[in-house]
Design a protein around this motif. Structure first.
Motif: not given
Length: 117
Positions: A9-14, A70-73, A78-86, A98-104
């Motif tokens: 889970l990526a949370r982006i606060f702006v 504003m919070i974007i979740e 993990e690989a797709k989130i890392s590519a997105f953050l880059a 922020t990043l946290e491991k989650v179980k879907v």
């Protein structure tokens, strides 16, 4: 679209007033997530908050702030989130990520345990 059971889970606060190429940053981030094929994104608008400068932002009637939190979740592999953050790094000014491991447990209409491989 598939999403792994063990995801991130990526949370982006702006701020609501933050911009990227003339459009709201939160909107640009969601569109970039969609462009990169992420599983989904949700934008939440906070009625009150403060960040690194400790300036209070609030939606109270008597004191309107145009720069609410504003919070974007986004949840995905993990690989797709890392590519997105880059990919979004050049778009980001200030903010918090922020990043946290989650179980879907469910994505779409069926629990993951009932899905076919």
């Amino acid at each position: 679209m598939r999403i792994p059971e063990d995801a991130v889970l990526a949370r982006i606060f702006v701020g609501e007033d933050d911009r990227s190429d003339g459009k709201p940053l939160y909107e640009a981030l969601v569109l970039k997530a969609r462009e990169l094929g992420l599983a989904g994104a949700t934008v939440l608008r906070g009625p009150m908050g403060f960040g690194h400068a400790s300036r209070l932002h609030t939606a109270k009637i008597l004191r309107l702030s145009g720069d609410l939190p504003m919070i974007i979740e986004i949840v995905d592999a993990e690989a797709k989130i890392s590519a997105f953050l880059a990919a979004i790094e050049p778009m980001m000014g200030s903010g918090l990520v922020t990043l946290e491991k989650v179980k879907v447990l469910r994505y779409g209409s069926q629990p993951l345990a009932q899905r076919e491989p």
